[in-house]
Write a protein that holds these residues in place. Structure first.
Motif, PDB file in Angstrom:
ATOM      1  N   ASP A 662      -6.729 -32.018  11.254  1.00 35.67           N
ATOM      2  CA  ASP A 662      -5.306 -32.356  11.367  1.00 35.67           C
ATOM      3  C   ASP A 662      -5.156 -33.667  12.136  1.00 35.67           C
ATOM      4  O   ASP A 662      -5.638 -33.768  13.266  1.00 35.67           O
ATOM      5  CB  ASP A 662      -4.588 -31.243  12.138  1.00 35.67           C
ATOM      6  CG  ASP A 662      -3.739 -30.406  11.211  1.00 35.67           C
ATOM      7  OD1 ASP A 662      -3.702 -30.729  10.010  1.00 35.67           O
ATOM      8  OD2 ASP A 662      -3.113 -29.443  11.697  1.00 35.67           O
ATOM      9  N   ARG A 703       5.248 -36.344   7.524  1.00 36.32           N
ATOM     10  CA  ARG A 703       5.359 -35.430   8.663  1.00 36.32           C
ATOM     11  C   ARG A 703       6.802 -34.950   8.787  1.00 36.32           C
ATOM     12  O   ARG A 703       7.057 -33.770   8.997  1.00 36.32           O
ATOM     13  CB  ARG A 703       4.939 -36.127   9.965  1.00 36.32           C
ATOM     14  CG  ARG A 703       3.509 -36.602   9.993  1.00 36.32           C
ATOM     15  CD  ARG A 703       2.516 -35.452  10.091  1.00 36.32           C
ATOM     16  NE  ARG A 703       2.466 -34.866  11.433  1.00 36.32           N
ATOM     17  CZ  ARG A 703       2.422 -33.571  11.687  1.00 36.32           C
ATOM     18  NH1 ARG A 703       2.425 -32.719  10.696  1.00 36.32           N
ATOM     19  NH2 ARG A 703       2.361 -33.131  12.926  1.00 36.32           N
ATOM     20  N   HIS A 708       1.539 -31.633   6.363  1.00 34.33           N
ATOM     21  CA  HIS A 708       0.413 -32.003   7.219  1.00 34.33           C
ATOM     22  C   HIS A 708      -0.345 -33.185   6.661  1.00 34.33           C
ATOM     23  O   HIS A 708      -0.386 -33.403   5.459  1.00 34.33           O
ATOM     24  CB  HIS A 708      -0.559 -30.825   7.349  1.00 34.33           C
ATOM     25  CG  HIS A 708       0.023 -29.693   8.096  1.00 34.33           C
ATOM     26  ND1 HIS A 708       0.033 -29.612   9.461  1.00 34.33           N
ATOM     27  CD2 HIS A 708       0.659 -28.577   7.653  1.00 34.33           C
ATOM     28  CE1 HIS A 708       0.648 -28.507   9.837  1.00 34.33           C
ATOM     29  NE2 HIS A 708       1.044 -27.853   8.748  1.00 34.33           N
ATOM     30  N   GLU A 753       7.832 -34.734  18.639  1.00 40.18           N
ATOM     31  CA  GLU A 753       7.556 -33.327  18.312  1.00 40.18           C
ATOM     32  C   GLU A 753       6.723 -33.212  17.028  1.00 40.18           C
ATOM     33  O   GLU A 753       6.130 -32.175  16.768  1.00 40.18           O
ATOM     34  CB  GLU A 753       8.871 -32.535  18.201  1.00 40.18           C
ATOM     35  CG  GLU A 753       9.581 -32.595  16.850  1.00 40.18           C
ATOM     36  CD  GLU A 753      10.458 -33.835  16.649  1.00 40.18           C
ATOM     37  OE1 GLU A 753      10.475 -34.704  17.550  1.00 40.18           O
ATOM     38  OE2 GLU A 753      11.111 -33.952  15.592  1.00 40.18           O
ATOM     39  N   ARG A 758       1.515 -31.709  19.832  1.00 41.08           N
ATOM     40  CA  ARG A 758       2.735 -31.029  20.284  1.00 41.08           C
ATOM     41  C   ARG A 758       2.991 -29.751  19.486  1.00 41.08           C
ATOM     42  O   ARG A 758       4.003 -29.103  19.671  1.00 41.08           O
ATOM     43  CB  ARG A 758       3.969 -31.935  20.131  1.00 41.08           C
ATOM     44  CG  ARG A 758       3.893 -33.250  20.833  1.00 41.08           C
ATOM     45  CD  ARG A 758       3.924 -33.035  22.349  1.00 41.08           C
ATOM     46  NE  ARG A 758       3.434 -34.237  23.003  1.00 41.08           N
ATOM     47  CZ  ARG A 758       4.220 -35.212  23.450  1.00 41.08           C
ATOM     48  NH1 ARG A 758       5.521 -35.103  23.338  1.00 41.08           N
ATOM     49  NH2 ARG A 758       3.708 -36.284  24.004  1.00 41.08           N
ATOM     50  N   GLN A 759       2.092 -29.438  18.566  1.00 42.88           N
ATOM     51  CA  GLN A 759       2.308 -28.260  17.726  1.00 42.88           C
ATOM     52  C   GLN A 759       1.881 -27.005  18.483  1.00 42.88           C
ATOM     53  O   GLN A 759       0.931 -27.029  19.254  1.00 42.88           O
ATOM     54  CB  GLN A 759       1.512 -28.350  16.422  1.00 42.88           C
ATOM     55  CG  GLN A 759       1.740 -29.635  15.637  1.00 42.88           C
ATOM     56  CD  GLN A 759       3.188 -29.826  15.274  1.00 42.88           C
ATOM     57  OE1 GLN A 759       3.814 -28.933  14.707  1.00 42.88           O
ATOM     58  NE2 GLN A 759       3.746 -30.988  15.625  1.00 42.88           N
ATOM     59  N   ARG A 763      -0.729 -22.889  15.222  1.00 46.40           N
ATOM     60  CA  ARG A 763      -0.814 -23.661  13.970  1.00 46.40           C
ATOM     61  C   ARG A 763      -2.208 -24.264  13.895  1.00 46.40           C
ATOM     62  O   ARG A 763      -2.871 -24.474  14.893  1.00 46.40           O
ATOM     63  CB  ARG A 763       0.233 -24.777  13.979  1.00 46.40           C
ATOM     64  CG  ARG A 763       1.653 -24.283  14.160  1.00 46.40           C
ATOM     65  CD  ARG A 763       2.311 -24.019  12.827  1.00 46.40           C
ATOM     66  NE  ARG A 763       2.411 -25.239  12.060  1.00 46.40           N
ATOM     67  CZ  ARG A 763       3.433 -26.082  12.162  1.00 46.40           C
ATOM     68  NH1 ARG A 763       4.397 -25.856  13.018  1.00 46.40           N
ATOM     69  NH2 ARG A 763       3.479 -27.145  11.392  1.00 46.40           N
TER      70      ARG A 763
END
Ligand code: AMP
Ligand code: ZN
Length: 764
Positions: A662, A703, A708, A753, A758-759, A763
């Motif tokens: 990611d 995003r 993703h 965010e 910041r996820q 996730r």
């Protein structure tokens, strides 16, 4: 100023509403228009020295003496330079209609330095160019002088009365410098001679760059020989081995640029003359310094009126070699344009406003000019009529616009209004048009109809049949016959006074000016598995390597290649044309000028039909099957973009290469996504003309759509030299990267965010 830019392209502009009151009658005018019309004058124009629109009243009655800063002849002039020369030409032509005899001097800078700034740094572009081309500086100068004169002739710019060359006037410059030294306005140091700005209290009055303010703005590397940092070089000592130099009382050397124009203007026009023209960039330092050294030497006012033309921008940008938009007349011709279409285009923007040149506007101008020619062809054989009051009134209005700060856009607007006017007889319209063209300079008096009698018999027969069809209101047949005639090389235009034959220009290959010139296929169903989109500018071997590496691993997947040929200057375009002609899977889109990165990619993406779009840089080479892993990853609907080179950030400011799955961004060198997702993300932002940071911005569009970005570090691909990076200077890279970075940051800094770190941890 905006109201002065009344565009009259295509002849659709409305007449400018304000009526200018006529000036008092100053005597008879010349011209071939039947009937003597009163002259109205003088010409009022903006004087950069007084910041006001003022009448130009010659100091010697009946005569105008003007000087125009001419070209530096170590390179081709660009269309911006030509805009400045057109301004001087229009001024000249207006003076002629006022019965003034014009003496115009336009210099040729062949001493070598392009700019005083370069000379101050000891650089000499002309010598560098000559050495690079294996020629002498004189040969280079002669070549570009001829080219410039030919360009001006093609634009119907009247030859100046005198076109002196700087190299022929070095003794005049030396004499002027001696005068300045004798009067205490110049000093010698280390074989150089400098102008002493402190000795001339009016320094800075033209440009507003007064000495107090200048001190702060002066560059860091000040010449230690100067008494004041703003002092400028009149004479520069020759460095050892210098090719071009002259003997002088201060030793061997060569003159500065500014002194050249003072010496040559005063030589041919006297110590005080009426008018000096140039582009706005000439105001400081060139014209400021010309004034200082001329007035300091003579003790007399130098020039009464200064007129400066605003710049021409290309595609909204300042023209520069590095941007690829410093177009020359040859560039316009190569795209099939008549140089006079450019002249027409320049008429449409007031000289004090910036002109934003685009090929689309040039095309509109060419069409408008053709319509004028069509009318003249149709009216060519009408007998002349005596001028009536109505015609005189039109003429007076036209001239009033000219004299009102050279309001050519309004004059052209009026011209179209006149042509549409129903009660004016056609012959009178024609006579007015030809008369006005004395000033506009579009060469309309040379327009002739194609004589029907000279056509081959079958063409004549088709024309007659078509005329009959039109008379019988059988427009379907008339259109069909027009098409037949066109295929034989005869254009037919229907004018209010019957149909005429026009020379049919050869069809030009289709080229695109912007992404929206092609329809978007986004609403269409997928036509194949992958659309590889490439933006190509030169470097054919790179393109070849990139394409070959992909084709090899296509397997049974259906792949198309959408290639935007972005105005290459080498043979890459021809090569691609052959390639595309031999393959149905290559869709070639040729741009008519160098499109910005985002615009170019948008052009390709609009024509892509694949389920997946793969954006590639031509520096990428596949070393194995790329398609398989990309397509497999994009089967996951939560994934928006897949690529080889990922980036991560904590603060939107520092991005680091990342091989995590990611990531926050995917480098645009290899960037794949589902075509249908463009409906959620939108196109690339065309403000990104340069590639850097465009990928950040485009990635964040995915995003923001909740998708993703995934990096596949095992994708078999390598990146060779990156041309978009290497072709630019350090300084230019820095500037463009920075501009794009702030563009990105402004758009996304409040969306932290979205960042991977910041996820919520649950996730992936
Ligand atoms: P140069 O050869 O740079 O001295 O320029 C010749 C003339 O063209 C000067 O009068 C300049 O002010 C003018 N000029 C330069 N660039 C532009 C431009 N982009 N648009 C209009 N005029 C220009
Ligand atoms: Zn000059």
């Amino acid at each position: 100023m905006a109201s002065r830019q009344t565009a009259a392209a295509e002849g659709t502009a409305e007449e400018v509403a304000t009526e200018t009151p006529l000036q008092p009658d100053l005597g008879a005018r010349r011209g071939h228009f039947p009937g003597v019309l009163p002259s109205i004058g003088p010409l009022r124009a903006y004087n950069s020295a007084s910041h006001a629109v003022e009448p130009i009243v010659p100091s010697v009655p009946g005569q105008i003496r003007m000087y125009t800063c001419g070209p530096t002849v170590y390179r081709s002039v660009h269309i911006g330079n030509l805009r400045s020369y057109l301004l001087a030409d229009w001024l000249r032509r207006v003076f002629s209609t006022l019965d003034l005899r014009v003496t115009q001097v336009k210099n040729i800078t062949d001493v070598g330095h392009m700019r005083q700034e370069m000379l101050e740094r000891g650089e000499d572009k002309m010598i560098a160019a000559a050495l690079a081309a294996g020629k002498t500086p004189a040969e280079i100068a002669a070549f570009y002088t001829e080219e410039w004169l030919a360009d001006e002739a093609a634009l119907r710019i009247e030859r100046a009365t005198v076109t002196p060359r700087a190299t022929d006037h070095v003794p005049d410059m030396i004499a002027l410098i001696e005068r300045l030294i004798a009067r205490g306005h110049a000093y010698v140091a280390g074989g150089n001679v400098y102008f002493d700005v402190a000795s001339y209290p009016a320094y800075g009055r033209l440009s507003g760059n007064l000495l107090g303010g200048l001190i702060d703005g002066v560059r860091s590397e000040v010449d230690p020989l100067k008494r004041h940092p703003a002092d400028f070089t009149l004479w520069k000592a020759a460095e050892p081995g210098r090719l071009v130099q002259w003997g002088s009382p201060w030793g061997p050397g060569f003159p500065g640029w500014h002194i050249e124009c003072s010496a040559m203007s005063m030589r041919y026009l006297g110590e005080t003359f009426d008018l000096h023209t140039g582009g706005v960039d000439n105001i400081f330092p060139h014209h400021e310094d010309e004034i200082a050294q001329s007035e300091a030497a003579t003790g007399k006012p130098f020039v009464r009126h200064w007129i400066h033309g605003q710049h021409l921008l290309a595609d909204g940008l300042k023209m520069a070699k590095s941007t690829g938009n410093a177009y020359t007349l040859a560039d316009l011709r190569a795209r099939g344009f008549d140089p006079l279409a450019f002249r027409y285009l320049c008429l449409l923007t007031h000289y004090r406003a910036r002109l934003n040149f685009t090929f689309a506007s040039l095309r509109a101008a060419a069409t408008a000019l053709d319509r004028l020619r069509d009318r003249l062809r149709a009216w060519h054989d009408l007998p002349s009529l005596a001028a009536e009051d109505a015609a005189r009134t039109w003429d007076a209005r036209f001239r009033a616009y000219l004299l009102d700060d050279l309001n050519l856009p309004a004059a052209v607007g009026l011209l179209w209004t006149m042509l549409r006017h129903s009660s004016l007889p056609a012959a009178q319209k024609r006579d007015l048009l030809l008369q006005w063209d004395d000033v506009l300079g579009l060469g309309l008096d040379e327009v002739r109809p194609v004589d029907r009698a000279s056509l081959p018999e079958d063409a004549r027969y088709l024309l007659q049949t078509r005329d009959t069809a039109r008379q019988n209101a059988d427009y379907l047949q008339a259109d069909a016959l027009r098409a037949t005639l066109a295929s034989q090389g005869y254009g037919v235009r229907d004018t209010p006074s019957g149909s005429i034959v026009v020379p049919q220009p050869l069809p030009q290959p289709v080229r695109y000016s912007r992404a929206s010139d092609v329809p978007s296929r986004l609403a269409e169903a997928d036509s194949c598995d992958v659309s590889v989109c490439l933006l190509v500018h030169n470097y054919r071997p790179d393109v070849q390597r990139c394409l070959a590496s992909l084709v090899q691993y296509e397997g049974d997947r259906r792949v198309e290649y959408v290639i935007v040929e972005n105005a290459s200057s080498d043979d890459t375009g021809h090569w691609l044309e052959h390639l595309a002609a031999g393959s149905e899977r290559i869709r070639l889109l040729r741009a008519d000028h160098r499109l910005g990165e985002a615009e170019g990619r948008n052009l390709a993406m609009r024509q892509a039909g694949g389920r997946v779009v793969l954006l590639l840089d031509t520096g990428v080479e596949g070393t194995g099957d790329l398609f398989g892993p990309l397509l497999a990853a994009l089967d996951d609907p939560s994934i928006g973009v897949v690529g080889r080179w990922g980036l991560r950030t904590d603060d939107m400011r520092h991005f680091e290469a990342s091989e995590e799955r990611d990531v926050d961004a995917i480098a645009g060198y290899l960037f794949a996504f589902r075509r249908a997702d463009l409906r959620r993300t939108g196109w690339m932002d065309p403000k990104y003309r340069y590639y850097r940071n465009l990928d950040l911005h485009f990635g964040f569009q995915f995003r923001a759509a909740g998708l993703h970005l995934v990096c596949l570090p095992t994708l078999p691909a390598v990146l060779h030299e990156h041309r978009g990076w290497e072709e630019l200077s350090e300084e230019e890279r820095e500037k463009r990267s920075k501009r794009n970075f702030y563009r990105f940051l402004n758009a996304w800094h409040h969306r932290e965010e979205l960042l991977v770190n910041r996820q919520p941890t649950n996730r992936r």
